[in-house]
Design an enzyme around this catalytic site. Sequence first.
Site, PDB file in Angstrom:
ATOM      1  N   ASP A 137     -29.792  -4.782  16.937  1.00 27.73           N
ATOM      2  CA  ASP A 137     -30.369  -5.969  16.304  1.00 27.73           C
ATOM      3  C   ASP A 137     -29.407  -6.374  15.177  1.00 27.73           C
ATOM      4  O   ASP A 137     -28.509  -7.202  15.381  1.00 27.73           O
ATOM      5  CB  ASP A 137     -31.773  -5.612  15.785  1.00 27.73           C
ATOM      6  CG  ASP A 137     -32.401  -6.673  14.894  1.00 27.73           C
ATOM      7  OD1 ASP A 137     -31.861  -7.774  14.801  1.00 27.73           O
ATOM      8  OD2 ASP A 137     -33.456  -6.397  14.267  1.00 27.73           O
ATOM      9  N   SER A 162     -44.980  -5.885  17.293  1.00 30.66           N
ATOM     10  CA  SER A 162     -44.271  -4.914  16.464  1.00 30.66           C
ATOM     11  C   SER A 162     -45.268  -4.307  15.482  1.00 30.66           C
ATOM     12  O   SER A 162     -45.921  -5.036  14.738  1.00 30.66           O
ATOM     13  CB  SER A 162     -43.146  -5.642  15.723  1.00 30.66           C
ATOM     14  OG  SER A 162     -42.530  -4.797  14.793  1.00 30.66           O
ATOM     15  N   LYS A 208     -31.853 -12.655  17.814  1.00 30.06           N
ATOM     16  CA  LYS A 208     -32.607 -13.392  16.794  1.00 30.06           C
ATOM     17  C   LYS A 208     -31.733 -14.561  16.360  1.00 30.06           C
ATOM     18  O   LYS A 208     -30.665 -14.349  15.762  1.00 30.06           O
ATOM     19  CB  LYS A 208     -32.866 -12.515  15.562  1.00 30.06           C
ATOM     20  CG  LYS A 208     -33.950 -11.470  15.730  1.00 30.06           C
ATOM     21  CD  LYS A 208     -34.096 -10.682  14.438  1.00 30.06           C
ATOM     22  CE  LYS A 208     -35.129  -9.577  14.577  1.00 30.06           C
ATOM     23  NZ  LYS A 208     -35.015  -8.601  13.477  1.00 30.06           N
ATOM     24  N   LYS A 237     -44.023  -2.091  20.083  1.00 31.31           N
ATOM     25  CA  LYS A 237     -42.839  -1.576  19.376  1.00 31.31           C
ATOM     26  C   LYS A 237     -43.330  -0.902  18.100  1.00 31.31           C
ATOM     27  O   LYS A 237     -44.091  -1.487  17.336  1.00 31.31           O
ATOM     28  CB  LYS A 237     -41.912  -2.744  19.067  1.00 31.31           C
ATOM     29  CG  LYS A 237     -40.898  -2.525  17.955  1.00 31.31           C
ATOM     30  CD  LYS A 237     -39.844  -3.631  17.950  1.00 31.31           C
ATOM     31  CE  LYS A 237     -39.462  -4.061  16.552  1.00 31.31           C
ATOM     32  NZ  LYS A 237     -38.403  -5.078  16.537  1.00 31.31           N
ATOM     33  N   GLY A 252     -38.195 -11.071  16.433  1.00 29.70           N
ATOM     34  CA  GLY A 252     -39.029 -11.916  15.573  1.00 29.70           C
ATOM     35  C   GLY A 252     -38.756 -11.599  14.118  1.00 29.70           C
ATOM     36  O   GLY A 252     -38.308 -10.493  13.782  1.00 29.70           O
ATOM     37  N   GLU A 306     -34.163   0.898  18.870  1.00 27.04           N
ATOM     38  CA  GLU A 306     -33.490  -0.285  18.310  1.00 27.04           C
ATOM     39  C   GLU A 306     -32.849   0.053  16.964  1.00 27.04           C
ATOM     40  O   GLU A 306     -33.487   0.646  16.095  1.00 27.04           O
ATOM     41  CB  GLU A 306     -34.549  -1.392  18.143  1.00 27.04           C
ATOM     42  CG  GLU A 306     -34.010  -2.704  17.631  1.00 27.04           C
ATOM     43  CD  GLU A 306     -35.112  -3.748  17.483  1.00 27.04           C
ATOM     44  OE1 GLU A 306     -36.258  -3.507  17.918  1.00 27.04           O
ATOM     45  OE2 GLU A 306     -34.816  -4.813  16.908  1.00 27.04           O
ATOM     46  N   LYS A 333     -42.350   0.743  14.486  1.00 26.27           N
ATOM     47  CA  LYS A 333     -41.330   0.907  13.464  1.00 26.27           C
ATOM     48  C   LYS A 333     -41.246   2.395  13.134  1.00 26.27           C
ATOM     49  O   LYS A 333     -42.302   3.058  12.983  1.00 26.27           O
ATOM     50  CB  LYS A 333     -41.735   0.134  12.203  1.00 26.27           C
ATOM     51  CG  LYS A 333     -41.682  -1.364  12.390  1.00 26.27           C
ATOM     52  CD  LYS A 333     -40.249  -1.827  12.477  1.00 26.27           C
ATOM     53  CE  LYS A 333     -40.151  -3.333  12.366  1.00 26.27           C
ATOM     54  NZ  LYS A 333     -38.745  -3.765  12.472  1.00 26.27           N
ATOM     55  N   ASP A 344     -38.153   0.988  16.664  1.00 25.58           N
ATOM     56  CA  ASP A 344     -37.178   0.227  15.879  1.00 25.58           C
ATOM     57  C   ASP A 344     -36.976   0.925  14.536  1.00 25.58           C
ATOM     58  O   ASP A 344     -37.923   1.100  13.768  1.00 25.58           O
ATOM     59  CB  ASP A 344     -37.723  -1.199  15.652  1.00 25.58           C
ATOM     60  CG  ASP A 344     -36.761  -2.068  14.845  1.00 25.58           C
ATOM     61  OD1 ASP A 344     -35.630  -1.620  14.577  1.00 25.58           O
ATOM     62  OD2 ASP A 344     -37.154  -3.198  14.489  1.00 25.58           O
TER      63      ASP A 344
END
Length: 368
Positions: free
Chosen positions: A238, A135, A262, A161, A290, A213, A163, A188
Amino acid sequence: MKIDTIELRRIAMPLVSPFRTSFGIQTERDILLVRVTTPEAEGWGECVALLEPVYSSEYVDGAQQVMERFLLPHLFAQGDVNTTDVAPLLAPVQGHRMAKAALEMAVLDAELRLTGRSWAREMGGTVDRVPSGVSVGILDTVPQLLETVQRYVDDGYVRIKLKIEPGWDIEPVAAVRERFGDIPLQVDANAAYTLADAQHLAQLDAFDLLMIEQPLPEDHIRAHAELARTVRTPICLDESIVSAQSCVDAIMMGAVHVVNIKPGRVGGYLEARKIADVCAAHDVPAWCGGMVETGLGRAANAALAANPAFRLPGDISAAARFYARDIVTEPITVEDGHVRVPEGPGLGTMIDQAFLDEVTTSVTTHTG
Ligand code: NPG
């Protein structure tokens, strides 16, 4: 098992580089660890709550307080506790899933170590290694981002991934897609958009992403279903998925195509396993998220992700992605784009006690 003591330990772990998301910048983790001792075994749990209630409503001081005031008395009130008892015993306390998850994790670790069972077996794991994704936080400039992604690609990560947030989305994604070709890529948003941004987010469809996400706030399930009809990129949830029930509901509403699991967010590894079963039953791919865990949480996550419902690479990166030194003796590493699933009893990993003591900021010990 009879629980003798529960130790709550706080540790301060500096990050190797600042990690920026739409909800803030982290430079250090203040982590609450749980150690459960029984006459025959001990077990470790890790609470994923952050310093501030910015990812979800929980935060680390609050998690410790709810444990001390409300959760531990429920556990101690019961003479003998098995892992499957923990969630029902704690159910009178509403919410506080990250705190509950850490306690259940410690009890499960003790129980598995006592009986010689591995975490992966308990999670329905079928493989001995799982693919590793990374990430990448929000950065100041696109050149910095490309340099950072290059490093992770060189480290062998099989999926990237990014952000995103308003003002840092289309341009950085386009740049990474152009530079790194058809590398598996996803984004995400940590709930940073609203449904009014649907047309804007539809521009991401051009980049063949695995998923977007959590684009919208946690409780906007219907809006996610609506967004799913506007954008072609698969929607992953998520923050919105807090239980197996909420996962079923989101799937039935057409609000989710891919589920990030998660354990801390859903109240524990047993509930996480249930969500994996829900996903498998509905043919919805899952992957393991994570929360910048130490080697304890990482070991458990790698074992969970060995379950075949986890069909996409997780945020299960090497310990070194976040920490210069880990609190376990054999930190997780990435080899050939994969991390090994721990095999020994329980978490299958040992605490580096000297280093743990070095980073410890407080310890309280509780007895029934
Ligand atoms: O690899 O452990 C990791 C971090 C993955 O980006 C990651 N986690 O929203 O999924 C997230 C995000 C996060 C990090 C959330 C820290 C909360 C705290």
